[in-house]
Design an enzyme around this catalytic site. Structure first.
Site, PDB file in Angstrom:
ATOM      1  N   MET A   1       0.903  -1.201  -0.142  1.00 59.22           N
ATOM      2  CA  MET A   1      -0.023  -0.002   0.100  1.00 59.22           C
ATOM      3  C   MET A   1       0.973   1.203  -0.171  1.00 59.22           C
ATOM      4  SD  MET A   1      -3.298  -1.053   1.997  1.00 59.22           S
ATOM      5  CE  MET A   1      -2.704  -0.774   3.880  1.00 59.22           C
ATOM      6  N   GLY A   2       2.011   1.195  -0.468  1.00 57.41           N
ATOM      7  CA  GLY A   2       3.153   2.221  -0.450  1.00 57.41           C
ATOM      8  C   GLY A   2       3.409   2.645   0.878  1.00 57.41           C
TER       9      GLY A   2
ATOM     10  N   SER B   1       6.957  -1.002   9.983  1.00 57.47           N
ATOM     11  CA  SER B   1       5.486  -0.831   9.617  1.00 57.47           C
ATOM     12  C   SER B   1       5.250   0.743   8.980  1.00 57.47           C
ATOM     13  CB  SER B   1       4.571  -1.053  10.731  1.00 57.47           C
ATOM     14  OG  SER B   1       3.287  -0.734  10.313  1.00 57.47           O
TER      15      SER B   1
ATOM     16  N   HIS C   1       9.890  -3.410   3.207  1.00 50.33           N
ATOM     17  CA  HIS C   1       9.239  -3.762   1.834  1.00 50.33           C
ATOM     18  C   HIS C   1      10.414  -3.993   0.938  1.00 50.33           C
ATOM     19  CE1 HIS C   1       5.827  -0.998   3.089  1.00 50.33           C
ATOM     20  NE2 HIS C   1       5.149  -2.288   2.726  1.00 50.33           N
TER      21      HIS C   1
ATOM     22  N   LYS D   1       5.456 -10.177   9.318  1.00 55.12           N
ATOM     23  CA  LYS D   1       5.049  -9.454  10.273  1.00 55.12           C
ATOM     24  C   LYS D   1       3.438  -9.379  10.162  1.00 55.12           C
ATOM     25  CE  LYS D   1       3.863  -4.958  11.382  1.00 55.12           C
ATOM     26  NZ  LYS D   1       2.557  -4.603  10.613  1.00 55.12           N
TER      27      LYS D   1
HETATM   28  O1  PAF Z   1      -0.066  -5.595   3.594  1.00 61.00           O
HETATM   29  C1  PAF Z   1      -0.455  -4.784   2.758  1.00 61.00           C
HETATM   30  O2  PAF Z   1       0.105  -3.661   2.447  1.00 61.00           O
HETATM   31  C2  PAF Z   1      -1.820  -5.018   2.259  1.00 61.00           C
HETATM   32  O3  PAF Z   1      -2.716  -5.577   3.143  1.00 61.00           O
HETATM   33  C3  PAF Z   1      -2.017  -5.661   0.879  1.00 61.00           C
HETATM   34  C4  PAF Z   1      -1.103  -6.948   0.865  1.00 61.00           C
HETATM   35  C5  PAF Z   1      -0.918  -4.669  -0.190  1.00 61.00           C
HETATM   36  C6  PAF Z   1      -3.288  -5.967   0.283  1.00 61.00           C
HETATM   37  O4  PAF Z   1      -3.753  -4.537   0.135  1.00 61.00           O
END
Ligand code: PAF
Length: 281
Positions: free
Chosen positions: A30-31, A185, A37, A149
């Protein structure tokens, strides 16, 4: 690095790559990208020819009183991180592109979505499975990369992939932590400096619980009791839940045995943090 906003273009691009025999890896996000990430992207890069990253703040996984409107959005910084990690394609659809007028279809995984976070976030996992199901049909990856996580999310999505026969292998990657142990997060940025310092107690309490299980304590009540006391003593966090569940089914346990997950959700001010640890008893 290409930035794609249309579903059709994304599908065309990936279909072409697959016809050319390329292996496609996919990291959905979700950016507001951070080192957690980045570690998913690095593994995805190592294991695939084409790396696809999606950035989509999915309205369907937020409850009415949740933080959809204020969820951090910063495409420019995200693109820089993606470039650094050698992403080939970023898929950044609009809400209208993903859920056009008259949208009616949802994916619902039963049972394991009703425990842990499912209790305090009704409808959340239905939104997650629906969007990830759609993304899998759009990106058509060989491998899907998810973070440990979000242990329940990973388990629910692995279950969905299995039940609905999505032709993709699910790779779950270790949690990346800040120096003090706080799990990375995008929501950590809501925390004040004091809350961030205090929130490090979550990982300390999880590690202590793991040690105690390894040392032979198999009582769920005692394990949870100790964690509760420590979090209350060392922080202002308000506990939503602390639970010991079976790692595969997420079924709550009375006695600790086999491979388990100790999971928690704790509020610091208006921010709800989750974390977990896997333990083999
Ligand atoms: O973990 C996330 O960022 C979201 O829940 C995901 C997997 C991209 C789905 O929107």
């Amino acid at each position: 690095m290409r930035v794609i906003r249309s579903v059709k273009t994304m599908q065309r691009l990936v279909a072409k790559a697959r016809r050319a025999g390329k292996r496609v890896g996919f990291v959905p996000t979700m950016g507001a990208l951070h080192e957690g990430h980045a570690s998913l992207l690095r593994r995805c890069r190592r294991e695939n020819d084409i790396v696809v990253l999606s950035i989509f703040v999915n309205p369907k996984q937020f409850g009415l009183k949740e933080d959809f409107a204020k969820y951090p959005r910063r495409e420019r910084d995200d693109k820089k991180l993606a470039k650094r990690e050698k992403v080939d394609i970023i898929f950044v659809p609009s809400v209208k592109e993903m859920y056009p007028e008259g949208y009616l279809t949802y994916i619902e995984v039963e049972k394991i979505t009703k425990v842990l976070c499912g209790k305090s976030r009704p409808g959340h996992f239905r939104g997650v499975t629906t969007v990830v199901g759609k993304l899998l049909n759009i990106v058509m990856p060989d491998a899907l990369y998810l973070g440990q996580k979000d242990a329940q999310q990973a388990a629910v999505l692995a279950w969905m992939v299995r039940d609905l026969n999505f032709p993709v292998s699910v790779r779950i990657c270790s949690t990346v932590r800040e120096t003090g142990g706080l799990a990375m997060s995008s929501r950590n940025e809501y925390l004040t400096a004091d809350q961030r310092r205090e929130a490090a107690v979550l990982y300390r309490s999880l590690k202590e619980a793991r040690q105690s299980v390894i040392a032979g304590n198999h009582s769920v009540a005692a394990t949870i009791g100790k964690m509760r006391s420590r979090i209350r003593r060392e922080s202002s966090g308000r506990i939503d839940y602390i639970e010991c569940v079976a790692a595969d089914t997420l079924a709550p346990l009375k006695r600790i045995q086999g491979k388990i997950i100790i999971a928690l959700a704790v509020w610091f001010g208006k921010t709800r943090l989750i974390d977990n640890i896997i333990v083999r008893a």
